[in-house]
Design a protein around this motif. Structure first.
Motif: not given
Length: 297
Positions: A225-246
């Motif tokens: 969850q924090l990795a997705f939030e960091a990616a949304r904040a523009g800190l870098g590229v995370a690995l999205g985990r479908k379907p969790l990142v849908d």
């Protein structure tokens, strides 16, 4: 002549510690302190007049007497739990209990539960997201959702789905990558690593044949969850985990970086005891949950 029985609490301590070969892990499972487990087992050994464990500085093992005693106690506790579940009007008919990790709970299970409640309004579902192992049916849970490469012994496992790994970042960060490299490549990107998962950037790079990534650098985070939030904040590229990142991909707060997608070797499994087949409400929940996976393709 009445049976001579030790205290039930001390038997639970012994069963959990014997299964884990650890007072600490038994305590975590039972939500007590390791000291409580240790003292309970000492009291049990005094009551029985026999040593059950060999205690060494860095290890815990069962004595021959403990090895012989453990299967009887495990089976007895399981029979008590199964019998309690089958009682008419007992605790088993008041709700359905599920154990799973916080991320799969918040991003996959909970959004689907309103549909279950509409179909079976008389049934309630409780979700436990504590990080602890579950022993069926002794711990009182009806189901667990666990990630594993293969089914494990001791319960019924039904495969739900694997995660599909795809690099994701904010639209603004994707634009900066394109401006720097002339395309949506990952060379030079700050990678956001999740240290608590078994398959992350190295697994994705191997599966897709991607080279040139800075796997040693980047940002390290302990939760998906924090990795997705960091990616949304523009800190870098995370690995999205479908379907969790849908959800983020659908609302545009995250975008995919390139077309390469890799399926994880591990999968989410629905785990339960055989006792589930004896309760119609649990059978309905199991079939409904599996249908949710099938309908999503």
């Amino acid at each position: 002549m009445p049976f001579r029985l030790p205290p039930l609490s001390s038997l639970r301590f012994f069963e959990a510690a014997g299964r884990h070969r650890s007072f600490k892990r038994a305590a975590q499972e039972l939500n007590v302190t390791a000291s409580a487990v240790s003292h309970g087992i000492v009291a049990l050994e005094k009551a029985l007049g026999v040593a059950l464990f060999v205690r060494e500085t860095r290890s815990l093992s069962l004595t021959p007497e403990g090895e012989g005693y453990l299967p009887y106690i495990s089976e007895a506790l399981s029979l008590i739990a199964i019998g309690t579940q089958r009682l008419p009007g007992g605790p088993g008919e008041r709700g359905i209990s599920v154990s799973c990790a916080p991320t799969i709970a918040s991003r996959w299970l909970l959004p689907r539960l309103p549909e279950f409640s509409r179909r079976w309004p008389q049934l309630s579902v409780s979700v436990d997201t504590s990080h602890r192992q579950v022993s069926f049916p002794v711990d009182g849970f009806d189901f667990a959702i666990r990630m594993s490469r293969i089914p494990l012994a001791g319960a019924a496992w039904t495969r739900l789905f694997s995660e599909r790994l795809v690099p994701v970042c904010s639209p603004a960060y994707a634009a900066s990558l394109s401006a720097a490299g002339g395309g949506p490549g990952l060379c030079g990107a700050t990678l956001i690593h999740v240290v608590s998962v078994s398959e992350d950037w190295s697994a994705w790079a191997d599966a897709t044949g991607t080279r040139g990534l800075d796997l040693a650098g980047g940002i390290r985070i302990d939760a998906i969850q924090l990795a997705f939030e960091a990616a949304r904040a523009g800190l870098g590229v995370a690995l999205g985990r479908k379907p969790l990142v849908d959800l983020e991909l659908a609302d545009g707060s995250l975008v995919e970086v390139g077309p390469e997608v890799a399926a994880t070797e591990s999968a989410y499994w629905l785990v339960c005891s055989d006792a589930v087949e004896h309760r119609p409400d649990l059978r309905n929940f199991k079939r409904w949950l599996i249908a949710q996976v099938d309908s999503a393709g």
